[in-house]
Design an enzyme around this catalytic site. Structure first.
Site, mmCIF file in Angstrom:
data_model
loop_
_atom_site.group_PDB
_atom_site.id
_atom_site.type_symbol
_atom_site.label_atom_id
_atom_site.label_comp_id
_atom_site.label_asym_id
_atom_site.label_seq_id
_atom_site.Cartn_x
_atom_site.Cartn_y
_atom_site.Cartn_z
ATOM 1 N N SER A 1 0.838 -1.189 0.000
ATOM 2 C CA SER A 1 0.000 0.000 0.000
ATOM 3 C C SER A 1 0.873 1.239 0.000
ATOM 4 O O SER A 1 2.088 1.173 0.240
ATOM 5 C CB SER A 1 -0.922 0.018 1.236
ATOM 6 O OG SER A 1 -0.162 0.138 2.428
ATOM 7 N N GLY A 2 0.243 2.367 -0.256
ATOM 8 C CA GLY A 2 0.930 3.649 -0.200
ATOM 9 C C GLY A 2 0.072 4.643 0.532
ATOM 10 O O GLY A 2 -1.129 4.429 0.746
ATOM 11 N N ARG A 3 0.670 5.724 0.977
ATOM 12 C CA ARG A 3 -0.085 6.753 1.655
ATOM 13 C C ARG A 3 0.589 8.099 1.473
ATOM 14 O O ARG A 3 1.805 8.167 1.245
ATOM 15 C CB ARG A 3 -0.261 6.461 3.141
ATOM 16 C CG ARG A 3 0.960 6.467 3.997
ATOM 17 C CD ARG A 3 1.844 5.295 3.834
ATOM 18 N NE ARG A 3 1.677 4.235 4.784
ATOM 19 C CZ ARG A 3 2.068 3.000 4.525
ATOM 20 N NH1 ARG A 3 2.541 2.697 3.344
ATOM 21 N NH2 ARG A 3 1.983 2.075 5.418
ATOM 22 N N HIS B 1 15.018 5.687 0.231
ATOM 23 C CA HIS B 1 14.730 4.306 0.603
ATOM 24 C C HIS B 1 13.918 4.379 1.884
ATOM 25 O O HIS B 1 14.316 5.044 2.845
ATOM 26 C CB HIS B 1 16.021 3.523 0.827
ATOM 27 C CG HIS B 1 15.799 2.076 1.096
ATOM 28 N ND1 HIS B 1 16.652 1.326 1.875
ATOM 29 C CD2 HIS B 1 14.815 1.228 0.714
ATOM 30 C CE1 HIS B 1 16.214 0.091 1.951
ATOM 31 N NE2 HIS B 1 15.092 0.000 1.251
ATOM 32 N N ASP B 2 12.771 3.708 1.931
ATOM 33 C CA ASP B 2 11.877 3.868 3.080
ATOM 34 C C ASP B 2 12.573 3.576 4.401
ATOM 35 O O ASP B 2 12.303 4.229 5.418
ATOM 36 C CB ASP B 2 10.611 3.023 2.916
ATOM 37 C CG ASP B 2 10.874 1.580 2.526
ATOM 38 O OD1 ASP B 2 12.023 1.119 2.626
ATOM 39 O OD2 ASP B 2 9.905 0.917 2.109
ATOM 40 N N THR B 3 13.505 2.627 4.400
ATOM 41 C CA THR B 3 14.197 2.319 5.647
ATOM 42 C C THR B 3 15.115 3.459 6.071
ATOM 43 O O THR B 3 15.272 3.723 7.267
ATOM 44 C CB THR B 3 15.005 1.021 5.511
ATOM 45 O OG1 THR B 3 14.139 -0.012 5.028
ATOM 46 C CG2 THR B 3 15.584 0.589 6.844
ATOM 47 N N THR C 1 7.135 -5.801 5.393
ATOM 48 C CA THR C 1 7.256 -6.959 4.506
ATOM 49 C C THR C 1 8.655 -7.564 4.621
ATOM 50 O O THR C 1 8.831 -8.782 4.627
ATOM 51 C CB THR C 1 6.978 -6.537 3.054
ATOM 52 O OG1 THR C 1 5.662 -5.974 2.986
ATOM 53 C CG2 THR C 1 7.075 -7.724 2.114
ATOM 54 N N ASN D 1 19.339 -7.757 5.559
ATOM 55 C CA ASN D 1 18.002 -7.849 4.971
ATOM 56 C C ASN D 1 17.438 -9.231 5.284
ATOM 57 O O ASN D 1 18.011 -10.251 4.885
ATOM 58 C CB ASN D 1 18.077 -7.660 3.457
ATOM 59 C CG ASN D 1 18.373 -6.238 3.064
ATOM 60 O OD1 ASN D 1 17.501 -5.387 3.094
ATOM 61 N ND2 ASN D 1 19.626 -5.968 2.706
ATOM 62 N N GLY E 1 5.324 -0.704 10.541
ATOM 63 C CA GLY E 1 4.064 -1.399 10.797
ATOM 64 C C GLY E 1 4.213 -2.628 11.670
ATOM 65 O O GLY E 1 3.324 -2.946 12.466
#
Length: 475
Positions: free
Chosen positions: A17-19, A241-243, A264, A301, A410
């Site tokens: 998903s995205g937000r 990068h989201d992390t 994920t 990872n 999350g």
């Protein structure tokens, strides 16, 4: 909230998903509000598994339009996504094909071919990246091996955040943090590894200038400004990068900061000032990725909640849907001792995840978990034990061992996994914030605009803005 308040927008794209989230500083604390949320999915077409970039870009614009309709005065936009995947742009500025998902099978066997040409240990000493078939290096080499015409006509390689930024602003550039996931960056020089690119015969012109987090990518193009109603708004390169964005917002002032960015994938690591490129680090499966503020994320990872997410989706498809708030407590009461290797290729993208777990347990002399709660308990305790192995491997390369762990993202809402992790590691676990990625994204924009002085103040704001839940290890 006051609709006249100036805000920054974080566009945070995840694998499912995205937000779009608005954020602003209020008395030294970050306040956030969700503006728009949308699904993301992978699509199989022919022999490939793709991301639907066209749909995602339209969803991004819908989020921007929603922000305009709400009356927000937007000062900046930052974009972050998952790592390694990319799109290619031709000399006319057109996207030459939908980005392929890292779960596609085209990279099968590619590491073996690559390391038939270059030395594996020397390669790690140069790039410092954990070898994973999903990495950009192997995706590009698979295209080269297949004679993919896209490589011949492409002018720019743009990682996913760069790609969104390009179509918002018209300016091409590769943000450093996301580029560092590619296995094509010289870890010490923090620039493209021309040595690696040339050794593998990849087109050098694809790799553009690197942008540090906080760099201005440009302004919304006139057509996008008009279509969204936002006008001439700045678009920043953040920790794309989201992390990288999530780690920037960890609510901790201790050094080193140890973390799991839990979603994920589980990215488990510590922040260090310089890359650790030793043979010991390579053999432990550690990687060195770029962070905000010139820091390095020394991490592993690990397959994260992907297995559980797939299980929940399969049960729903079978009409046996369960909810997280009921299955997690039930799993806590389950007594199964089954443990799987969460990183095994059998769990990468099987046709049926529950069957893959059952088959793996039988093949490895494990008791087969009976019932949904036992299956979930098996997955979560397997993750916790994998985390312990990762920390043990990293500790051997660190000056001081990990003494506490921050779980963000999350996955920090999974109380059972948090407790099992504390038990397995024997250290306190601080869980939260859930929206660490969006927080880091917004705080980097605020730092770029001078509202936050430096990384030290950024972390102080994060500490004031979040209240993690603490899990102490049990005997």
């Amino acid at each position: 909230m006051d609709k006249e308040r100036s805000v920054y927008l974080a566009a945070d794209f995840g694998g499912g998903s995205g937000r779009v989230i608005a954020g602003w500083l209020d008395d030294g604390r970050l306040q956030t509000e969700e503006v728009y949320r949308f699904p993301n999915r992978q699509i199989r077409l022919g022999e490939r598994v793709y991301w639907d970039f066209l749909s995602l870009f339209e969803e991004l614009k819908c989020g921007l339009r929603t922000a305009a309709r709400k009356g927000y005065a937007v000062k900046g936009i930052g974009i972050d996504t998952w790592g390694v995947d990319f799109g290619l742009i031709d000399r006319c500025g057109n996207l030459v094909g939908n980005p392929v998902c890292y779960r596609d099978a085209r990279t099968d066997g590619m590491p073996e071919l690559v390391f038939g040409q270059i030395d594996r240990a020397q390669h790690y000493a140069l790039t410092g990246i954990q070898v994973m078939p999903i990495n950009t290096l192997f995706q590009l080499y698979a295209m080269k091996q297949a004679g993919d015409v896209q490589l011949q006509i492409a002018e720019h390689l743009l990682f996913m955040p760069d790609l969104f930024g390009y179509f918002l602003t018209g300016n091409a550039g590769n943000e450093y943090c996301i580029a560092s996931t590619s296995e094509l960056i010289d870890a010490r020089r923090r620039d493209w590894s021309k040595e690696t690119i040339r050794a593998l015969g990849l087109p050098e012109h694809l790799f553009g200038r690197l942008l540090e987090p906080g760099t201005l990518r440009g302004y919304l193009k006139d057509d996008i400004a008009a279509e969204t109603g936002l006008g001439r708004v700045k678009v920043f390169a953040v920790g794309s990068h989201d992390t990288a964005s999530a780690v920037a917002a960890i609510p901790s002032l201790s050094r080193p900061v140890a973390f799991i960015s839990s979603g994920t994938w589980s990215l488990l690591g510590v922040e260090v000032d310089e890359p650790i490129l030793t043979e010991k680090a390579r053999l432990a499966g550690c990687t060195n990725e770029g962070g905000v503020g010139g820091r390095i994320r020394f991490l592993q990872n690990i397959t994260g909640l992907w297995i559980l997410q797939r299980l929940m989706a399969e049960w729903k498809e079978r009409g046996e849907e369960v909810q997280y708030d009921t299955i997690i407590p039930a799993a806590a009461e389950s007594g199964t001792d089954a443990v799987i290797d969460v990183d095994a290729p059998e769990f990468m993208n099987p046709a049926n995840m529950e069957s893959a777990i059952t088959d793996w347990c039988r093949a490895h002399a494990q008791s087969v978990p009976e019932g949904k709660a036992a299956v979930v308990r098996c997955v979560l305790q397997s993750l916790a034990l994998r985390y312990r192995r990762a920390v043990e491997g990293m500790n051997s390369s660190l000056a001081e061992p990990v003494r506490q762990l921050n779980i963000i993202g999350g996955g920090s809402q999974n109380a059972l996994l948090n407790q099992l992790t504390a038990d397995a590691l024997g250290v306190p676990v601080y869980a939260g914030p859930v929206e660490a990625t969006a927080m880091g994204n917004i705080l980097v924009q605020a730092m770029a605009e001078g509202e936050i002085a430096d990384m030290e103040e950024l972390r102080e704001v994060a500490v004031r803005s979040a209240q993690p839940q603490v899990f102490y290890p049990r005997k």
